[in-house]
Write an enzyme that holds these catalytic residues in place. Sequence first.
Site, PDB file in Angstrom:
ATOM      1  N   THR A  40       0.804  -1.217   0.000  1.00  0.00           N
ATOM      2  CA  THR A  40       0.000   0.000   0.000  1.00  0.00           C
ATOM      3  C   THR A  40       0.837   1.267   0.000  1.00  0.00           C
ATOM      4  OG1 THR A  40      -0.071  -0.477   2.352  1.00  0.00           O
ATOM      5  CG2 THR A  40      -2.039  -0.965   1.099  1.00  0.00           C
ATOM      6  N   LYS A  47      -7.232  10.572   5.957  1.00  0.00           N
ATOM      7  CA  LYS A  47      -8.301   9.620   6.286  1.00  0.00           C
ATOM      8  C   LYS A  47      -7.972   8.186   5.891  1.00  0.00           C
ATOM      9  CE  LYS A  47     -12.521  12.443   6.283  1.00  0.00           C
ATOM     10  NZ  LYS A  47     -13.735  12.767   5.518  1.00  0.00           N
ATOM     11  N   GLY A  72      -7.168   2.980   1.247  1.00  0.00           N
ATOM     12  CA  GLY A  72      -6.944   1.601   0.818  1.00  0.00           C
ATOM     13  C   GLY A  72      -8.185   0.905   0.277  1.00  0.00           C
ATOM     14  N   GLU A  73      -9.344   1.324   0.718  1.00  0.00           N
ATOM     15  CA  GLU A  73     -10.552   0.574   0.381  1.00  0.00           C
ATOM     16  C   GLU A  73     -11.585   1.359  -0.418  1.00  0.00           C
ATOM     17  OE1 GLU A  73     -10.889  -2.445   4.060  1.00  0.00           O
ATOM     18  OE2 GLU A  73      -9.933  -0.533   4.373  1.00  0.00           O
TER      19      GLU A  73
END
Lengths: 750, 338
Positions: free
Chosen positions: A478, A712, A715-716
């Site tokens: 990531t 914030k 990744g998703e």
Amino acid sequence: MADTATLIGRPSIGQPTRRVDGPLKVSGGARYAGEYFADDLLHGYVVSGSIAKGRILSIDTSAAMAIPGVVEVFTHENRPRTAWFDSKYQDQVAPPGSPFRPLYGDGILYSGQPIALVVAESFEAARDAAALVKATYAPEEHITDLDAVKGQSYVPPKKRSGIAPPPEPRGDAEAAFAKAPVKVHETYRVAVEHHNPMEPFATTVVRDAGGKLTIYDKTQGSQNAQAYVTGVFGLNQSDVTVVNAFVGGAFGIGLRPQHQLFLAVMAAQALERSVRVVLTRDQMFTLSYRPETIQTLSLGSAPGGKLDAIMHHAVAGTSHFEDYQEVVVNWAGLLYGCDNVKLSYELAKIDTYTPSDMRAPGATLGVFALESAMDELAYAAGVDPLQLRLTNYADFDQNEDKKFTSKALISCYEQGAERFGWSKRSAEPRSMRDGHELVGWGMATGVWEAKINKTAARASLTETGHLEVSSATSDIGTGTYTVMALTGADAFGLPIEHVTARLGDSSLPTAPVEGGSWAAASTSSAVVDACDKLKQALFKQAQSMPDSPFGNVDFDGVAFRDGRMMLAADEGSSVKLGEIVRSARQHRMEAEGSAAPDSATQKEYVSYTHSAIFVEVKVDEELGVVRVTRIVNAVAAGKILNPKAARSQILGGVVMAMGAALEEETFADHNLGRFMNHNFAEYHVPVNADVQDIDVIFVEEPDDKTSPIGAKGIGEIGIVGTTAAIANAVYHATGKRIRDLPITIDKILA
Amino acid sequence: MKRFDYVRANDVGEAVAALAASPAARIIAGGTNLVDLMKYDVETPERVIDINRLPLNTIEATESGGLKIGALVSNADLAYDSRIAERYPLLSSALLAGASPQLRNLATTGGNLLQRTRCYYFYDTGTPCNKREPGSGCPAIEGVNRIHAILGTSDQCIATHPSDMCVAMAALDAKVHVIGPGGERTIAFEDFHRLPGDMPEKDTNLQPGDLITAVELPAEDFTAHHSYLKLRDRQSYAFALVSVAAALKIEDGRITQARLALGGVAHKPWRDTEAEAMLKNSTPGVASFSAAAAKVLETARGYGENSFKIDLARRAIVRTLKQAADGTPQSQTDKRIR
């Protein structure tokens, strides 16, 4: 005028930054769990069972033991003793229940369950012998088909920690729905998906002469794996170090310890040797998966589309031994303003392994259903799908009755629509063409939780002025290494080459598993805190130096840049950082810092990332072939720490959504109770030819409450809603509403 | 993976002798399928005979004006050979529709003929499979059969042959040259692969000890009107749900010769000469194409998940014949279907 060279050399947060671990990865220098060696390394090969439920009557290992090089074959009959209590097997993110224990007894709980571990001097001997382990079974009747048990669904009696159950109903959704002039009531499904990170699960246990273990494990949390190993095997924390310096993707499957970790440690302890166990690609399909979930959405609105009733009910499959839970339905009460809302989430048990978190767990499913239903409502109400979202825009969270820390979703809608050219869309389905292909434009909203978790970090400066920042967090591809190095460089005004980031080692400062999109914001906030503390320590030390220029200023009066501490008011008065360290008669000075959610903020606020996704598909209707030709994903995620890696994260999420929408599906043979397409030839994920234009926009979203650093997490959010936008585009192109993902050729033709 | 002996043959005679000495041996060339199957314990040869040094890697002109393709010519070399690309573009196209560049670099012509089905159960030794273990049963018939056959199936097996190359070769009326204990012979492409019947373990009509040496293409010119259309679950690197090879000769608005073969639908490349006969002398157009498609699928049978293939095959045949007739063959790089 700014000196460009200096700017490039001295990066700041928010500047696109190349991955610091990139050269290691592309040159093969980055080592993964299955690539570590020891002098006397043994190789373990897992034997997987073939029935879904029943008992092992006998297991014959004699032929396997006869293969030259085989040292031991472990089965339930001869395995060493391990911990008795369930709690010892429960890791940080375990759902309620009784975690699976490899080789525990003769019971078979799911197809593909490990029934033996062959350990040999070479991988080849172990693999050869594994094929000779013969088990006979007393099968029992199994059910793997969720449809067969959905009538016996139940509200999970114990809630999974960290997973919010559906909120209490508000208003009277049934009555409001009954009298709503515009209604949608449909059922949505998404096929079972397996995570399938590129790197297979692997553990190399290196055992030193004194019995201390260094465990190289594929995991999203070295300390989670360490706690599991010490608990299960009764070891001291100081005798077990878990290292996951590089992780070749995970998508959530690495949050919980997998069975190869247990088996490798068990064998290493029993044989007092170093042991490596690597799973095959096919065995990757015997691990967790995204649960099949049947969702019913009911939306009722006024004629213009203003929502007056939302009901979202989901039934998800789980194993017989754990109640896996994720947040599927809550999004429907969060995303749009509506006074009559009823949300419910239930489980039903099937004879498979326990499902697990998979990229944006719950939201990928729930928001697909919600945003598909919203598209259906737009057509039913005769309003533009984007306008429908604006009409129902939520300024605060009605689920929890709290404010948003920030919510720039309107900007996402506006900038995404502008970039995509949404205003040129003709509303009618089947109204746009390119030659003989139908063209469809669809959109959807994405949402994912934004939070930080308690994380510690250390900052350490050497006598040569080199900065090291470290934390036990993970980088699953990531960009955590880079964002940590960037944060350290930014804090000290150093070129990034003068900063080393360390992570993926259980002996580093405490960090949670990397998941939930919290790692970047949590870790970088902790690094900032550690750097602040180290800078203060350096300042104190510098004040005590002979002829210190800092004697008459306080900490706010100094600046850090290019490896020096200087007077803010007189940059000429400066001292090299390395000199300060040396003046303390140290090789290095260090400080620990941390970041944690602020409970006062949490009482008043909730925090989410949002996105607006716009998709173009072209459909050869006669042949049922869908091509995704264009996607714009506009994301609001607070401060973007490294726009280059952040863009990659969104691209990855979007591509994964393309897979979920059009390709990914693990087929279960319910007669055998077994997943069948367990390889990359037959389990389809997108290939280059499937992926065309993807445009990522990060909209401005100042946020001073989610995390100290203002970020914030991204990744998703890229996957959430994107599946719905694709399905909505397919509807606009063809007039066919497909509520059952993936949208394959047969469904277009049906 | 079971341990095995390895021998390397230095000429064709040695290979044939080695094969005769151990009939349970397997020939290895590119190994792109065999090695996987050995890792899965589906193929468990005691001996592997490496033929990569044999002089079978050339493409030569035949006396009758065709081309003879050595069994060791790689799929990549074959696809990009200028004589193949110019004179047999249908074959080039089918080759490029298959696998990936890496696999095509390694996979050979002979090996492609002998690649085995992608049936999920065949690959999974934890399940029954009549093809892998005769008599054990076929769970696919009532199980997961989305990718399975709709033509020429038996109650023992509904597996498909996965090749793209072979579909084009069937349409081009190729011949397979083999050498065996009894000497050299040729096998018509039509007769090379077989239907499952009650011996699904046998994919081909090769006899024990046979070695494929070449595939011969006859001298026929379909360059003006041909197309290979492959429909699959993603745009590249997936086996065909249905693929169609069509080759036509059109004179004065009438079809004077037609070739039609399908992949992904049967235990062998499915060429239908009756449908070809119907197309001959007809006017190219949806009516004749649909009639030919109906003929091909006359005996088609679905097993549940794969039932959509019947309709898909019908549509694919019509579209591919149209592409061929229009002189707009399907591109294998531009993924838009013409």
